[in-house]
Design a protein around this motif. Sequence first.
Motif, mmCIF file in Angstrom:
data_model
loop_
_atom_site.group_PDB
_atom_site.id
_atom_site.type_symbol
_atom_site.label_atom_id
_atom_site.label_comp_id
_atom_site.label_asym_id
_atom_site.label_seq_id
_atom_site.Cartn_x
_atom_site.Cartn_y
_atom_site.Cartn_z
ATOM 1 N N SER A 144 0.900 -1.327 -0.176
ATOM 2 C CA SER A 144 -0.030 0.017 -0.038
ATOM 3 C C SER A 144 0.774 1.274 -0.065
ATOM 4 C CB SER A 144 -0.971 0.136 1.296
ATOM 5 O OG SER A 144 -1.972 -0.991 1.113
ATOM 6 N N THR A 145 2.017 1.335 0.681
ATOM 7 C CA THR A 145 2.834 2.290 0.805
ATOM 8 C C THR A 145 3.246 2.782 -0.606
ATOM 9 O OG1 THR A 145 4.681 0.923 1.599
ATOM 10 C CG2 THR A 145 3.428 1.950 3.130
ATOM 11 N N THR A 146 3.635 1.488 -1.511
ATOM 12 C CA THR A 146 4.139 1.875 -2.813
ATOM 13 C C THR A 146 3.053 2.579 -3.684
ATOM 14 O OG1 THR A 146 5.942 0.115 -2.545
ATOM 15 C CG2 THR A 146 5.369 0.872 -4.787
ATOM 16 N N ARG A 147 1.983 2.151 -3.414
ATOM 17 C CA ARG A 147 0.789 2.412 -4.324
ATOM 18 C C ARG A 147 0.437 4.024 -3.785
ATOM 19 N NH1 ARG A 147 -2.968 -2.812 -3.767
ATOM 20 N NH2 ARG A 147 -2.324 -3.924 -5.474
ATOM 21 N N GLU A 148 0.575 4.345 -2.544
ATOM 22 C CA GLU A 148 0.387 5.804 -2.224
ATOM 23 C C GLU A 148 1.201 6.557 -2.880
ATOM 24 O OE1 GLU A 148 0.114 5.854 2.069
ATOM 25 O OE2 GLU A 148 -1.811 4.589 2.116
ATOM 26 N N LEU A 149 2.583 6.029 -2.769
ATOM 27 C CA LEU A 149 3.725 7.143 -3.308
ATOM 28 C C LEU A 149 3.555 7.139 -4.784
ATOM 29 C CD1 LEU A 149 6.347 8.530 -3.047
ATOM 30 C CD2 LEU A 149 7.730 6.043 -3.279
ATOM 31 N N VAL A 150 3.217 6.023 -5.618
ATOM 32 C CA VAL A 150 2.851 6.141 -6.983
ATOM 33 C C VAL A 150 1.587 7.427 -7.443
ATOM 34 C CG1 VAL A 150 1.984 5.186 -9.169
ATOM 35 C CG2 VAL A 150 3.698 3.999 -7.770
ATOM 36 N N GLU A 207 -8.430 -3.032 -2.571
ATOM 37 C CA GLU A 207 -8.600 -3.347 -1.422
ATOM 38 C C GLU A 207 -8.438 -2.444 -0.221
ATOM 39 O OE1 GLU A 207 -6.434 -7.080 -0.379
ATOM 40 O OE2 GLU A 207 -7.503 -8.110 -1.861
ATOM 41 N N ASP A 208 -7.506 -1.704 -0.499
ATOM 42 C CA ASP A 208 -7.267 -0.467 0.634
ATOM 43 C C ASP A 208 -8.243 0.746 0.072
ATOM 44 O OD1 ASP A 208 -6.366 2.053 1.904
ATOM 45 O OD2 ASP A 208 -4.485 1.107 1.973
ATOM 46 N N SER A 209 -9.173 0.894 0.865
ATOM 47 C CA SER A 209 -10.051 2.050 0.494
ATOM 48 C C SER A 209 -9.574 3.353 0.310
ATOM 49 C CB SER A 209 -11.479 2.022 1.567
ATOM 50 O OG SER A 209 -10.905 2.182 2.977
ATOM 51 N N ASN A 210 -8.605 3.651 1.108
ATOM 52 C CA ASN A 210 -7.838 4.965 0.998
ATOM 53 C C ASN A 210 -7.049 5.045 -0.128
ATOM 54 O OD1 ASN A 210 -8.788 5.852 3.766
ATOM 55 N ND2 ASN A 210 -6.819 4.840 4.482
ATOM 56 N N ILE A 211 -6.616 4.394 -0.818
ATOM 57 C CA ILE A 211 -5.960 4.567 -2.256
ATOM 58 C C ILE A 211 -7.023 4.547 -3.400
ATOM 59 C CG2 ILE A 211 -4.696 2.926 -3.867
ATOM 60 C CD1 ILE A 211 -3.016 1.868 -1.710
ATOM 61 N N GLU A 212 -8.069 3.847 -3.137
ATOM 62 C CA GLU A 212 -9.093 3.608 -3.999
ATOM 63 C C GLU A 212 -9.822 4.935 -4.195
ATOM 64 O OE1 GLU A 212 -12.977 0.904 -5.351
ATOM 65 O OE2 GLU A 212 -12.474 1.153 -3.415
ATOM 66 N N ILE A 256 -1.016 8.054 -17.018
ATOM 67 C CA ILE A 256 -1.543 8.440 -15.805
ATOM 68 C C ILE A 256 -2.913 8.120 -15.563
ATOM 69 C CG2 ILE A 256 -2.482 10.751 -14.574
ATOM 70 C CD1 ILE A 256 0.015 12.267 -15.570
ATOM 71 N N ILE A 257 -3.941 8.224 -16.624
ATOM 72 C CA ILE A 257 -5.093 7.671 -16.569
ATOM 73 C C ILE A 257 -5.019 5.938 -16.104
ATOM 74 C CG2 ILE A 257 -7.328 7.273 -17.737
ATOM 75 C CD1 ILE A 257 -6.718 9.642 -19.002
ATOM 76 N N GLY A 258 -4.033 5.646 -16.793
ATOM 77 C CA GLY A 258 -3.907 3.789 -16.697
ATOM 78 C C GLY A 258 -3.334 3.423 -15.243
ATOM 79 N N VAL A 259 -2.687 4.534 -14.544
ATOM 80 C CA VAL A 259 -2.514 4.291 -13.086
ATOM 81 C C VAL A 259 -3.600 4.478 -12.281
ATOM 82 C CG1 VAL A 259 -1.049 5.326 -11.102
ATOM 83 C CG2 VAL A 259 -0.116 5.090 -13.241
ATOM 84 N N LEU A 260 -4.358 5.569 -12.554
ATOM 85 C CA LEU A 260 -5.589 5.657 -11.781
ATOM 86 C C LEU A 260 -6.474 4.612 -11.815
ATOM 87 C CD1 LEU A 260 -6.011 9.510 -12.405
ATOM 88 C CD2 LEU A 260 -5.008 8.398 -10.456
ATOM 89 N N ALA A 261 -6.463 4.092 -13.208
ATOM 90 C CA ALA A 261 -7.568 2.819 -13.428
ATOM 91 C C ALA A 261 -7.028 1.661 -12.545
ATOM 92 C CB ALA A 261 -7.438 2.390 -14.673
ATOM 93 N N ALA A 262 -5.761 1.297 -12.477
ATOM 94 C CA ALA A 262 -5.326 0.184 -11.629
ATOM 95 C C ALA A 262 -5.420 0.395 -10.220
ATOM 96 C CB ALA A 262 -3.809 0.256 -11.894
ATOM 97 N N ALA A 263 -5.898 1.495 -9.926
ATOM 98 C CA ALA A 263 -6.237 1.568 -8.342
ATOM 99 C C ALA A 263 -7.724 1.411 -8.099
ATOM 100 C CB ALA A 263 -5.863 3.196 -7.897
#
Length: 285
Positions: free
Chosen positions: A43-49, A87-92, A76-83
Amino acid sequence: MYAVDSLRQLSIKFLQKEELGQFQFQHKFLKPYEEIMQKTSHSTTRELVLNCMQQIISLCGYQNASNTLRSGWRSIIGVLAAAGGNEDSNIEMTAFKMLDELVRELLAEGEGPMDEFLVDITNALFMFAKGELAKESMDRIMQVSAWLAKQDETQTNKILRRRRSSSGRISLDDAAAVGEGDVSDRVLELWWPILLGLSYCVGDSRRDVREHALSCLTSTVTDNFFGEEGDERSLQVLQLIFISQMRASSLDLWCFRQSLRFLAAHRKCEYFIIRVRHFKERGLV
């Protein structure tokens, strides 16, 4: 973490330079972010991205006077789509808010930088339909549908030219030829991701999502694909949508009844019969 941050610094320096037309350097340069977002389980890596994407948008996107982002928007849109559906509601939620800003920019008056990424934004929104933000994502899709319905043929052709050229599918000269051929086919290139996405959402395992999706789908088809006489395009759209619906194994009796009422209301007896046979085979009627 260090590698992601180093990539961010290189990306910002690279993206601050203007990209020449039809080149895809920005898209390729930011592609690693998509790979990281899709494959990492931390999750920390995803938040950083996501933080990197936010900073890139602020420094190089439409929020900045330089506005040098071009093909990089697709990554950029592809990164957002991957989120979407994470499972982490904050990242979503963070990714959805960023995507919502892009939708607002798309819906803004006049020709904006997001027009050519209409299909990419649509597909990204449907990724969020898999998670807790399903209804919210479909509401945004309906806003996009309403915006698209207002575009005349000239504006539609302009969006298609920019989309095809920016994706590298055709040259600028060939893109200029968009506007020739069947109007229905050109329009469906933009509408089809919306229609197909809503159709698959009708097969969601959650009843409230199914009902909301079916309501959005029937409303979109009724408002935009049925004239007074009902042309061939309307028939084609209806066929494709409900054939794709048949693939969904979780349609319940409520959706079945609503689908039949919709078909009957438009006097499409052929598809009405197909649907009845399909549900009889499944023992629902």
